[in-house]
Design a protein around this motif. Structure first.
Motif, short mmCIF file in Angstrom:
data_model
loop_
_atom_site.label_atom_id
_atom_site.label_comp_id
_atom_site.label_asym_id
_atom_site.label_seq_id
_atom_site.Cartn_x
_atom_site.Cartn_y
_atom_site.Cartn_z
N ILE A 57 0.74 -1.21 -0.12
CA ILE A 57 -0.14 -0.03 0.03
C ILE A 57 0.87 1.24 -0.03
N ILE A 58 1.09 1.69 -1.05
CA ILE A 58 1.76 3.19 -1.32
C ILE A 58 0.79 4.23 -1.18
N GLY A 59 0.97 5.33 -0.95
CA GLY A 59 -0.01 6.42 -0.73
C GLY A 59 -0.61 6.92 -1.85
N THR A 60 -1.44 5.84 -2.64
CA THR A 60 -2.29 6.16 -3.64
C THR A 60 -3.53 5.74 -3.46
N ILE A 61 -4.59 6.35 -4.40
CA ILE A 61 -6.13 5.74 -4.40
C ILE A 61 -6.33 4.42 -4.57
N SER A 62 -5.12 4.04 -5.42
CA SER A 62 -5.14 2.36 -5.88
C SER A 62 -4.95 1.78 -4.57
N GLY A 63 -4.04 1.98 -3.62
CA GLY A 63 -3.51 1.41 -2.46
C GLY A 63 -4.67 1.53 -1.55
N LEU A 64 -5.40 2.73 -1.47
CA LEU A 64 -6.58 2.85 -0.57
C LEU A 64 -7.82 1.80 -1.21
N SER A 65 -7.78 1.58 -2.12
CA SER A 65 -8.79 0.73 -2.92
C SER A 65 -8.52 -0.75 -2.42
N ILE A 66 -7.48 -0.96 -2.54
CA ILE A 66 -6.76 -2.28 -2.17
C ILE A 66 -7.34 -2.59 -0.52
N VAL A 67 -6.87 -1.80 0.11
CA VAL A 67 -7.46 -1.80 1.51
C VAL A 67 -8.94 -1.94 1.65
N LEU A 68 -9.76 -1.09 1.25
CA LEU A 68 -11.03 -1.07 1.39
C LEU A 68 -11.75 -2.46 0.65
N SER A 69 -11.07 -2.75 -0.30
CA SER A 69 -11.73 -4.04 -0.97
C SER A 69 -11.53 -5.12 -0.16
N LYS A 70 -10.09 -5.31 0.56
CA LYS A 70 -10.11 -6.44 1.66
C LYS A 70 -10.83 -6.19 2.70
N LEU A 71 -11.14 -5.21 3.18
CA LEU A 71 -11.98 -4.98 4.57
C LEU A 71 -13.60 -5.32 4.03
N LEU A 72 -13.89 -5.32 2.94
CA LEU A 72 -15.18 -5.56 2.45
C LEU A 72 -15.04 -7.00 2.13
N GLY A 73 -14.28 -7.83 2.35
CA GLY A 73 -14.10 -9.31 1.83
C GLY A 73 -14.26 -9.37 0.38
N GLY A 74 -13.90 -8.29 -0.57
CA GLY A 74 -13.75 -8.63 -1.84
C GLY A 74 -15.08 -8.52 -2.45
N ALA A 75 -16.06 -7.91 -1.78
CA ALA A 75 -17.33 -7.69 -2.22
C ALA A 75 -17.43 -6.69 -3.41
N ILE A 76 -16.49 -5.70 -3.23
CA ILE A 76 -16.28 -4.62 -4.33
C ILE A 76 -14.74 -4.94 -4.96
N SER A 77 -14.39 -5.04 -6.02
CA SER A 77 -13.45 -5.30 -6.60
C SER A 77 -12.43 -4.16 -6.67
N VAL A 78 -11.12 -4.19 -6.72
CA VAL A 78 -10.11 -2.96 -6.73
C VAL A 78 -10.57 -2.01 -7.62
N PRO A 79 -10.67 -2.57 -9.25
CA PRO A 79 -11.15 -1.67 -10.13
C PRO A 79 -12.31 -0.65 -9.66
N THR A 80 -13.29 -1.47 -9.35
CA THR A 80 -14.53 -0.88 -9.12
C THR A 80 -14.32 0.04 -7.97
N MET A 81 -13.58 -0.17 -6.85
CA MET A 81 -13.67 0.63 -5.78
C MET A 81 -12.62 1.99 -6.13
N ILE A 82 -11.71 1.58 -7.27
CA ILE A 82 -10.91 3.09 -7.75
C ILE A 82 -12.01 3.82 -8.48
N VAL A 83 -12.96 3.44 -9.16
CA VAL A 83 -13.51 4.06 -9.92
C VAL A 83 -14.67 4.95 -8.95
N ILE A 84 -15.05 4.38 -7.98
CA ILE A 84 -16.06 4.93 -6.86
C ILE A 84 -15.39 6.01 -6.23
#
Length: 328
Positions: A57-84
């Motif tokens: 997790i580098i300080g990017t929105i992509s990195g934040l998206s990986i964190v949130l995607s994992k916290l949500l158990g993969g319910a929202i994919s990383v690419p989708t989280m990036i778009v949101i």
């Protein structure tokens, strides 16, 4: 009265569509579109092959998206989280930074998720990743997290600097960094580090301390390298010339190279003779043209040259661009 108001609205709409049409057929539009697309292909590769495999997790929105995607158990994919997340930040970009920056960043931000998906389908990172020695369960494309980190930083920083130079961004973190840069007046690299460092700390929620420290170091290096690439792209040569053919040089700089210049009255320390010194800021290509002109015309001149990485001024950019287009 109502008819007058309607006519004014129609006129305004017509002028707007005319401006849009002119932009779509301009060389500048298509050149910048290609630059933005290539830049985002690099960013997508950074996410796919250096961030995702090791959950770095580098300080990017992509990195934040990986964190949130994992916290949500993969319910929202990383690419989708990036778009949101980018959709929210784009609204801020439009109102806080400017319409041109906002419009360009809409394009770059919206294509990042699809490009990540496309690259994953063409060449999945799972086919390239190998275990990292001494770190159970951690995999890396290069086999070493530090090598992954360096590749990520170089590719991402180059993309950021190139897009910043055309008043665009990769979206996400860059929008936050641009807001910090505009309103708090920090260098763009420091702005990237500040915004990224805050995001990077969210990695404590899914990673151990070692991974977070690597991410923070990467975020700091990202800011340093962005500043370096930005200075490299913005680099200009300040040329000072003392010559008896100052007017001839001035005409060439203004009419042929299409740059401005300043004249200073100087006095020779040895002879006491008064003369004019011409000062101008040129790109490397412009300087080469000036040097060739001096050689070809056998102009006697004393010239000093140094590098300038930042410029601020009150010149009319639209007028300069129009004059340059007319000359072509």
């Amino acid at each position: 009265m109502n008819q007058v108001i309607e006519d004014i609205k129609k006129l305004g709409q017509r002028e707007t569509w005319t401006m849009v049409g002119q932009a779509l057929i301009s060389f500048k539009f298509w050149k910048e579109l290609v630059i933005m697309t290539i830049g985002m292909l690099l960013v997508a590769a950074c996410v796919n092959y250096f961030l995702t495999p090791a959950s770095m997790i580098i300080g990017t929105i992509s990195g934040l998206s990986i964190v949130l995607s994992k916290l949500l158990g993969g319910a929202i994919s990383v690419p989708t989280m990036i778009v949101i997340i980018n959709a929210i930040l784009l609204v801020l970009a439009w109102f806080l930074i400017g319409k041109e920056f906002g419009a360009k960043t809409v394009y770059t931000a919206m294509i990042l998720g699809p490009l990540v998906d496309l690259e994953e389908k063409i060449l999945p990172w799972e086919s390239l990743a190998i275990p990292v020695p001494g770190m159970d369960g951690t995999v890396s494309v290069m086999g070493n997290l530090w090598f992954d980190l360096l590749c990520f930083i170089l590719m991402l920083s180059a993309s950021q600097a190139i897009l910043f130079s055309i008043n665009a961004s990769t979206g996400g973190l860059d929008i936050l960094a641009k807001i910090v840069n505009k309103y708090l007046h920090f260098d763009i690299g420091k702005s990237v580090t500040i915004a990224g460092g805050i995001i990077c700390c969210t990695a404590f929620l899914i990673n151990d301390a070692r991974m977070v420290i690597i991410g923070l170091i990467g975020t700091w290096l990202n800011g340093v390298v962005v500043d370096y690439f930005t200075a490299l792209l913005n680099n200009r040569k300040r040329v000072c010339i003392v010559s008896k053919d100052t007017d001839k040089l001035r005409q060439f700089i203004i009419n042929d190279i299409h740059r401005g210049c300043t004249l200073h009255e100087v006095i020779g320390g040895f002879t006491g003779e008064k003369s004019l010194e011409l000062e101008t800021l040129l790109t490397k290509d412009d300087f080469a043209k000036l040097h060739k002109y001096i050689d070809d015309n056998k102009i006697s001149a004393f010239m000093t040259v140094d590098n300038v990485s930042e410029m601020f001024g009150f010149w009319n950019k639209n007028k300069h661009a129009r004059r340059h287009a007319e000359s072509r």
